[in-house]
Design an enzyme around this catalytic site. Structure first.
Site, PDB file in Angstrom:
ATOM      1  N   GLU A 263      25.180  75.424  13.264  1.00 23.96           N
ATOM      2  CA  GLU A 263      25.898  76.711  13.286  1.00 23.96           C
ATOM      3  C   GLU A 263      25.960  77.326  11.887  1.00 23.96           C
ATOM      4  O   GLU A 263      26.171  78.525  11.735  1.00 23.96           O
ATOM      5  CB  GLU A 263      27.315  76.538  13.861  1.00 23.96           C
ATOM      6  CG  GLU A 263      28.227  75.554  13.126  1.00 23.96           C
ATOM      7  CD  GLU A 263      27.984  74.094  13.483  1.00 23.96           C
ATOM      8  OE1 GLU A 263      27.022  73.808  14.226  1.00 23.96           O
ATOM      9  OE2 GLU A 263      28.752  73.235  12.998  1.00 23.96           O
TER      10      GLU A 263
ATOM     11  N   ARG B 191       9.800  69.145  11.288  1.00 24.31           N
ATOM     12  CA  ARG B 191       9.461  67.715  11.305  1.00 24.31           C
ATOM     13  C   ARG B 191       9.546  67.161  12.730  1.00 24.31           C
ATOM     14  O   ARG B 191       8.966  66.121  13.033  1.00 24.31           O
ATOM     15  CB  ARG B 191      10.411  66.961  10.361  1.00 24.31           C
ATOM     16  CG  ARG B 191       9.834  65.692   9.797  1.00 24.31           C
ATOM     17  CD  ARG B 191      10.625  65.175   8.628  1.00 24.31           C
ATOM     18  NE  ARG B 191      11.907  64.641   8.998  1.00 24.31           N
ATOM     19  CZ  ARG B 191      12.818  64.186   8.137  1.00 24.31           C
ATOM     20  NH1 ARG B 191      12.557  64.212   6.837  1.00 24.31           N
ATOM     21  NH2 ARG B 191      13.973  63.712   8.529  1.00 24.31           N
TER      22      ARG B 191
ATOM     23  N   CYS C 237      20.207  63.642   2.923  1.00 22.05           N
ATOM     24  CA  CYS C 237      20.560  62.356   3.550  1.00 22.05           C
ATOM     25  C   CYS C 237      20.025  61.186   2.731  1.00 22.05           C
ATOM     26  O   CYS C 237      20.543  60.087   2.823  1.00 22.05           O
ATOM     27  CB  CYS C 237      20.013  62.309   4.956  1.00 22.05           C
ATOM     28  SG  CYS C 237      18.256  62.628   4.990  1.00 22.05           S
TER      29      CYS C 237
ATOM     30  N   ARG D 122      19.451  66.772  -6.128  1.00 25.10           N
ATOM     31  CA  ARG D 122      18.638  67.696  -5.320  1.00 25.10           C
ATOM     32  C   ARG D 122      19.536  68.306  -4.241  1.00 25.10           C
ATOM     33  O   ARG D 122      20.377  67.618  -3.662  1.00 25.10           O
ATOM     34  CB  ARG D 122      17.482  66.927  -4.670  1.00 25.10           C
ATOM     35  CG  ARG D 122      16.480  67.818  -3.993  1.00 25.10           C
ATOM     36  CD  ARG D 122      15.181  67.067  -3.800  1.00 25.10           C
ATOM     37  NE  ARG D 122      15.331  65.974  -2.863  1.00 25.10           N
ATOM     38  CZ  ARG D 122      14.837  65.974  -1.622  1.00 25.10           C
ATOM     39  NH1 ARG D 122      14.149  67.002  -1.185  1.00 25.10           N
ATOM     40  NH2 ARG D 122      14.997  64.942  -0.834  1.00 25.10           N
TER      41      ARG D 122
ATOM     42  N   GLY E   5      21.358  64.377  11.830  1.00 24.97           N
ATOM     43  CA  GLY E   5      22.692  64.805  11.433  1.00 24.97           C
ATOM     44  C   GLY E   5      23.545  63.595  11.117  1.00 24.97           C
ATOM     45  O   GLY E   5      23.030  62.531  10.747  1.00 24.97           O
ATOM     46  N   SER E   6      24.835  63.744  11.303  1.00 23.30           N
ATOM     47  CA  SER E   6      25.760  62.672  10.920  1.00 23.30           C
ATOM     48  C   SER E   6      25.699  61.515  11.920  1.00 23.30           C
ATOM     49  O   SER E   6      25.361  61.705  13.095  1.00 23.30           O
ATOM     50  CB  SER E   6      27.174  63.228  10.858  1.00 23.30           C
ATOM     51  OG  SER E   6      27.543  63.696  12.144  1.00 23.30           O
TER      52      SER E   6
ATOM     53  N   GLY F 237      25.492  61.502  16.055  1.00 22.05           N
ATOM     54  CA  GLY F 237      24.342  60.761  16.596  1.00 22.05           C
ATOM     55  C   GLY F 237      24.768  59.727  17.626  1.00 22.05           C
ATOM     56  O   GLY F 237      24.161  59.593  18.697  1.00 22.05           O
TER      57      GLY F 237
ATOM     58  N   LYS G  17      18.433  73.310  18.859  1.00 28.76           N
ATOM     59  CA  LYS G  17      19.832  73.704  18.638  1.00 28.76           C
ATOM     60  C   LYS G  17      20.085  73.512  17.141  1.00 28.76           C
ATOM     61  O   LYS G  17      20.385  72.418  16.686  1.00 28.76           O
ATOM     62  CB  LYS G  17      20.747  72.805  19.476  1.00 28.76           C
ATOM     63  CG  LYS G  17      22.075  73.414  19.879  1.00 28.76           C
ATOM     64  CD  LYS G  17      22.928  73.932  18.747  1.00 28.76           C
ATOM     65  CE  LYS G  17      23.596  72.819  17.970  1.00 28.76           C
ATOM     66  NZ  LYS G  17      24.247  73.312  16.729  1.00 28.76           N
ATOM     67  N   PRO G  18      19.922  74.603  16.358  1.00 28.22           N
ATOM     68  CA  PRO G  18      20.131  74.468  14.904  1.00 28.22           C
ATOM     69  C   PRO G  18      21.613  74.391  14.578  1.00 28.22           C
ATOM     70  O   PRO G  18      22.466  74.713  15.412  1.00 28.22           O
ATOM     71  CB  PRO G  18      19.532  75.766  14.358  1.00 28.22           C
ATOM     72  CG  PRO G  18      19.694  76.757  15.459  1.00 28.22           C
ATOM     73  CD  PRO G  18      19.624  75.995  16.759  1.00 28.22           C
TER      74      PRO G  18
ATOM     75  N   GLU H 195      17.999  60.508  13.336  1.00 28.40           N
ATOM     76  CA  GLU H 195      17.877  60.487  11.866  1.00 28.40           C
ATOM     77  C   GLU H 195      19.274  60.769  11.348  1.00 28.40           C
ATOM     78  O   GLU H 195      19.728  61.917  11.374  1.00 28.40           O
ATOM     79  CB  GLU H 195      16.909  61.577  11.395  1.00 28.40           C
ATOM     80  CG  GLU H 195      15.466  61.387  11.827  1.00 28.40           C
ATOM     81  CD  GLU H 195      14.744  60.311  11.039  1.00 28.40           C
ATOM     82  OE1 GLU H 195      15.308  59.830  10.026  1.00 28.40           O
ATOM     83  OE2 GLU H 195      13.636  59.939  11.435  1.00 28.40           O
TER      84      GLU H 195
ATOM     85  N   GLU I 143      29.036  58.631   2.621  1.00 30.92           N
ATOM     86  CA  GLU I 143      28.144  59.592   1.968  1.00 30.92           C
ATOM     87  C   GLU I 143      28.998  60.650   1.283  1.00 30.92           C
ATOM     88  O   GLU I 143      29.798  61.293   1.952  1.00 30.92           O
ATOM     89  CB  GLU I 143      27.400  60.350   3.073  1.00 30.92           C
ATOM     90  CG  GLU I 143      26.016  60.002   3.353  1.00 30.92           C
ATOM     91  CD  GLU I 143      25.448  60.920   4.437  1.00 30.92           C
ATOM     92  OE1 GLU I 143      26.154  61.295   5.398  1.00 30.92           O
ATOM     93  OE2 GLU I 143      24.274  61.236   4.319  1.00 30.92           O
TER      94      GLU I 143
HETATM   95  P1  NAD Z   1      26.368  67.119  11.896  1.00 29.82           P
HETATM   96  O1  NAD Z   1      26.211  65.822  12.588  1.00 29.82           O
HETATM   97  O2  NAD Z   1      27.719  67.671  11.750  1.00 29.82           O
HETATM   98  O3  NAD Z   1      25.542  68.248  12.673  1.00 29.82           O
HETATM   99  C1  NAD Z   1      24.177  68.089  12.969  1.00 29.82           C
HETATM  100  C2  NAD Z   1      23.857  68.927  14.187  1.00 29.82           C
HETATM  101  O4  NAD Z   1      24.594  68.413  15.299  1.00 29.82           O
HETATM  102  C3  NAD Z   1      24.258  70.396  14.065  1.00 29.82           C
HETATM  103  O5  NAD Z   1      23.313  71.182  14.738  1.00 29.82           O
HETATM  104  C4  NAD Z   1      25.584  70.449  14.788  1.00 29.82           C
HETATM  105  O6  NAD Z   1      25.885  71.718  15.314  1.00 29.82           O
HETATM  106  C5  NAD Z   1      25.314  69.466  15.902  1.00 29.82           C
HETATM  107  N1  NAD Z   1      26.523  68.912  16.527  1.00 29.82           N
HETATM  108  C6  NAD Z   1      27.740  68.719  15.987  1.00 29.82           C
HETATM  109  N2  NAD Z   1      28.581  68.202  16.914  1.00 29.82           N
HETATM  110  C7  NAD Z   1      27.855  68.063  18.051  1.00 29.82           C
HETATM  111  C8  NAD Z   1      28.139  67.595  19.356  1.00 29.82           C
HETATM  112  N3  NAD Z   1      29.360  67.156  19.701  1.00 29.82           N
HETATM  113  N4  NAD Z   1      27.152  67.596  20.276  1.00 29.82           N
HETATM  114  C9  NAD Z   1      25.927  68.041  19.965  1.00 29.82           C
HETATM  115  N5  NAD Z   1      25.589  68.508  18.749  1.00 29.82           N
HETATM  116  C10 NAD Z   1      26.538  68.513  17.803  1.00 29.82           C
HETATM  117  O7  NAD Z   1      25.606  66.985  10.511  1.00 29.82           O
HETATM  118  P2  NAD Z   1      25.441  68.089   9.375  1.00 29.82           P
HETATM  119  O8  NAD Z   1      26.735  68.215   8.660  1.00 29.82           O
HETATM  120  O9  NAD Z   1      24.819  69.326   9.934  1.00 29.82           O
HETATM  121  O10 NAD Z   1      24.345  67.403   8.425  1.00 29.82           O
HETATM  122  C11 NAD Z   1      24.670  66.467   7.474  1.00 29.82           C
HETATM  123  C12 NAD Z   1      24.398  65.072   7.995  1.00 29.82           C
HETATM  124  O11 NAD Z   1      23.057  64.983   8.419  1.00 29.82           O
HETATM  125  C13 NAD Z   1      24.551  64.020   6.913  1.00 29.82           C
HETATM  126  O12 NAD Z   1      25.198  62.903   7.447  1.00 29.82           O
HETATM  127  C14 NAD Z   1      23.116  63.697   6.550  1.00 29.82           C
HETATM  128  O13 NAD Z   1      22.936  62.424   5.995  1.00 29.82           O
HETATM  129  C15 NAD Z   1      22.444  63.833   7.860  1.00 29.82           C
HETATM  130  N6  NAD Z   1      21.008  64.059   7.688  1.00 29.82           N
HETATM  131  C16 NAD Z   1      20.148  63.058   8.031  1.00 29.82           C
HETATM  132  C17 NAD Z   1      18.783  63.226   7.838  1.00 29.82           C
HETATM  133  C18 NAD Z   1      17.815  62.139   8.190  1.00 29.82           C
HETATM  134  O14 NAD Z   1      16.635  62.440   8.282  1.00 29.82           O
HETATM  135  N7  NAD Z   1      18.251  60.908   8.401  1.00 29.82           N
HETATM  136  C19 NAD Z   1      18.307  64.435   7.309  1.00 29.82           C
HETATM  137  C20 NAD Z   1      19.204  65.438   6.986  1.00 29.82           C
HETATM  138  C21 NAD Z   1      20.564  65.227   7.192  1.00 29.82           C
END
Ligand code: NAD
Length: 503
Positions: free
Chosen positions: A193, A175, A302, A296, A246-247, A251, A190-191, A268, A400
């Site tokens: 881990e 996306r 999210c 789902r 991500g979270s 973000g 950076k996917p 996002e 969440e």
């Molecule tokens: P996360 O924020 O823990 O991790 C997301 C990514 O960020 C991972 O690749 C992780 O390795 C990286 N990351 C973690 N700490 C970091 C740092 N200090 N610096 C740089 N990168 C870092 O989130 P998650 O647990 O992987 O995913 C779940 C979260 O993602 C939920 O809050 C969910 O709502 C959100 N999400 C949002 C959407 C959207 O489109 N809005 C879609 C999917 C998931």
């Protein structure tokens, strides 16, 4: 070929032809400079799938350099050539749909039927943007001054860093990468881990599709190394755009780090989606919508419904039908075709659901079904659960849950329902079921969410936008708006133009 030694996390019956155990930088499979690796586990059985490189600052800088070198040539290609490259990548992904789906299932625990759906969804962003690459346009404005012409041109922003979560390990990359490559950007991915293998597989397929070396790079890092990788991406002058999914916590951190180089940022982030059921709703449809949205990916999306708000007049009927549907959900090995619910991603995720259940019950909610782990299936399996009598001070309504707990609240009238729905700092998706046309307009307009589903909860597709309001994010993905996130609009003023004489 970079095929790793496979651990017991890969079921005996499953062969993963696209499993790659090295990172992908500048068109080559590479180890971390330090030689370090980290293990990736299958959440369904807690066993090792394989190891991948644990990259750090210098590896990330190398990937950024590679992207920087490749980007100008990629952008210089006629848009039709970039479109063809994306088209071949789409074909390669679809030709390997089953292989990719198996990788998603093994590393994310997503049930296989949903993993297949994710590949379709993820690939759609490549094909859509292959078409859109041909429609990147500028404008010629009417000139306000004689002898001048005023142009707006669209140009790629440059190198984009894409940081993605585990819950859609293919689609959250495509996306972003679909529009980025269409615009003429090169990317460093950076996917998560938890799910690096899906990212590495799509890198392999990008290579097979003839995407040039350096245009699509994947840097893998462990939880401990990730903050330094993130800081390197966010603070590099060569990276002109950072797109994060991500979270909200991470973000915000990356947004602050990007301020040092005034990067373009798309975020996002997390949600806390309300689903309102009004008295006028078709209750069977509403139950089907609640099931699809809440359960789902075992409650780990999210845009999953986090709070179900039911108007008093239909509360009992809705709850009875919901409990009946939840009790029928089939939980099990995500590779089984019959499984509808798999494991949660890790121990922290399972503990969070447990804490939300306990907190709600302590504060007066009633648990009608589920509420505990299904230990007989594995330690990360949590029973699909329904709690009623939920109220605003419970954690389940403020955070969440990211798991299979349906939390049901009650409201009396439309205004109260809207106020409850909006009582959160998040604003990603909101849904409601209503049979009243006036109410449908009013509630659609009043919900403070970037996406609204009316009598529908499966709302996403490649041709429309995906994105949040409030603390759920900045910018949009999908549709033609998603492509704009990777473009700069430059103003060009041409002067000294002799005008034709006018009689
Ligand atoms: P996360 O924020 O823990 O991790 C997301 C990514 O960020 C991972 O690749 C992780 O390795 C990286 N990351 C973690 N700490 C970091 C740092 N200090 N610096 C740089 N990168 C870092 O989130 P998650 O647990 O992987 O995913 C779940 C979260 O993602 C939920 O809050 C969910 O709502 C959100 N999400 C949002 C959407 C959207 O489109 N809005 C879609 C999917 C998931």
């Amino acid at each position: 070929m970079a095929q790793p030694v496979v651990g017991r996390g890969v079921p005996n019956t499953v062969r993963l032809a696209l499993l790659r155990g090295r990172a992908w930088v500048s068109g080559r499979w590479v180890e971390a400079a330090s030689g370090k690796t980290f293990p990736v586990l299958n959440p369904a059985n807690g066993e090792l799938i394989a190891e991948v490189p644990d990259m750090g600052v210098s590896d990330t800088e190398e990937a950024i350099e590679a992207a920087h070198k490749a980007q100008r040539q990629w952008a210089a290609l006629p848009c039709k050539e970039r479109a063809k490259g994306l088209g071949r990548w789409y074909d390669a992904i679809m030709a390997n749909k089953e292989e990719l789906a198996k990788l998603i299932t093994v590393e994310a625990g997503k049930v296989l039927r949903e993993s297949r759906g994710e590949v379709d969804y993820g690939a759609s962003f490549i094909s859509w943007n292959a078409e859109e690459a041909k429609r990147i346009e500028g404008e010629v404005l009417s000139s306000l001054v004689p002898g001048r012409r005023t142009l707006l041109v669209s140009q790629p922003v440059g190198v984009a860093a894409l940081v993605t979560p585990w819950n859609f390990p293919v689609a959250m990359i495509t996306r972003k990468a679909g529009p980025a490559l269409a615009a003429g950007c090169a990317v460093v991915v950076k996917p998560s881990e938890e799910t690096p293998f899906s990212a590495l597989a799509i890198a392999e397929l990008a290579h097979e599709a003839g995407i040039p070396p350096g245009v699509f790079n994947v840097v893998t890092s462990s939880r401990d190394s990730t903050p330094s990788v993130g800081t390197t991406l966010a603070s590099s002058d060569l990276v002109r755009k950072l797109s994060f999914t991500g979270s909200t916590t991470v973000g915000k951190l990356l947004m602050a780090q990007c301020a040092s180089t005034v990067k373009k940022v798309s975020l996002e982030l997390g949600g806390n989606a309300p689903l309102l059921i009004f008295n006028s709703a078709d209750i069977d449809q509403a139950v089907a919508g609640a099931m699809a949205s809440k359960f789902r990916n075992t409650g780990q999306t999210c845009i999953c419904t986090n709070r179900i708000l039911v108007q008093r007049g239909v509360h009992d009927e809705f709850v009875e039908k919901l409990v009946s549907a939840v009790s029928k959900l089939v939980q099990g090995n995500p590779f089984d075709e019959s499984s509808q619910q798999g494991p949660l991603i890790n121990e922290a995720a399972a503990q969070k659901v447990e804490n939300h259940v306990n907190d709600a019950v302590e504060k007066g909610a009633e648990l009608l079904v589920g509420g505990a782990r299904a230990e007989e299936l594995g330690s990360l399996f949590f029973r699909p659960s329904v709690a009623v009598g939920v109220s605003g001070e419970m954690r389940v309504t403020c955070e969440e849950t990211f798991g299979p707990l349906a939390a049901v609240m009650t409201f009396d009238d439309e205004e109260e329902g809207i106020t409850m729905a909006n009582a959160t700092p998040f604003g990603l998706a909101g849904y409601f079921y209503s049979g009243d046309p006036g109410q449908i307009w009013r509630v659609s307009e009043a919900l403070e969410t970037g996406m609204v589903g009316v009598n529908e909860t499966m709302i996403t597709s490649e041709n429309t936008i995906f994105g949040g309001m409030k603390q759920s994010g900045l910018g949009k993905e999908g549709g033609r708006y998603g492509l704009r996130e990777y473009l700069e609009t430059k103003f060009v003023c041409m002067g000294g133009i002799a005008e034709r004489p006018v009689d």
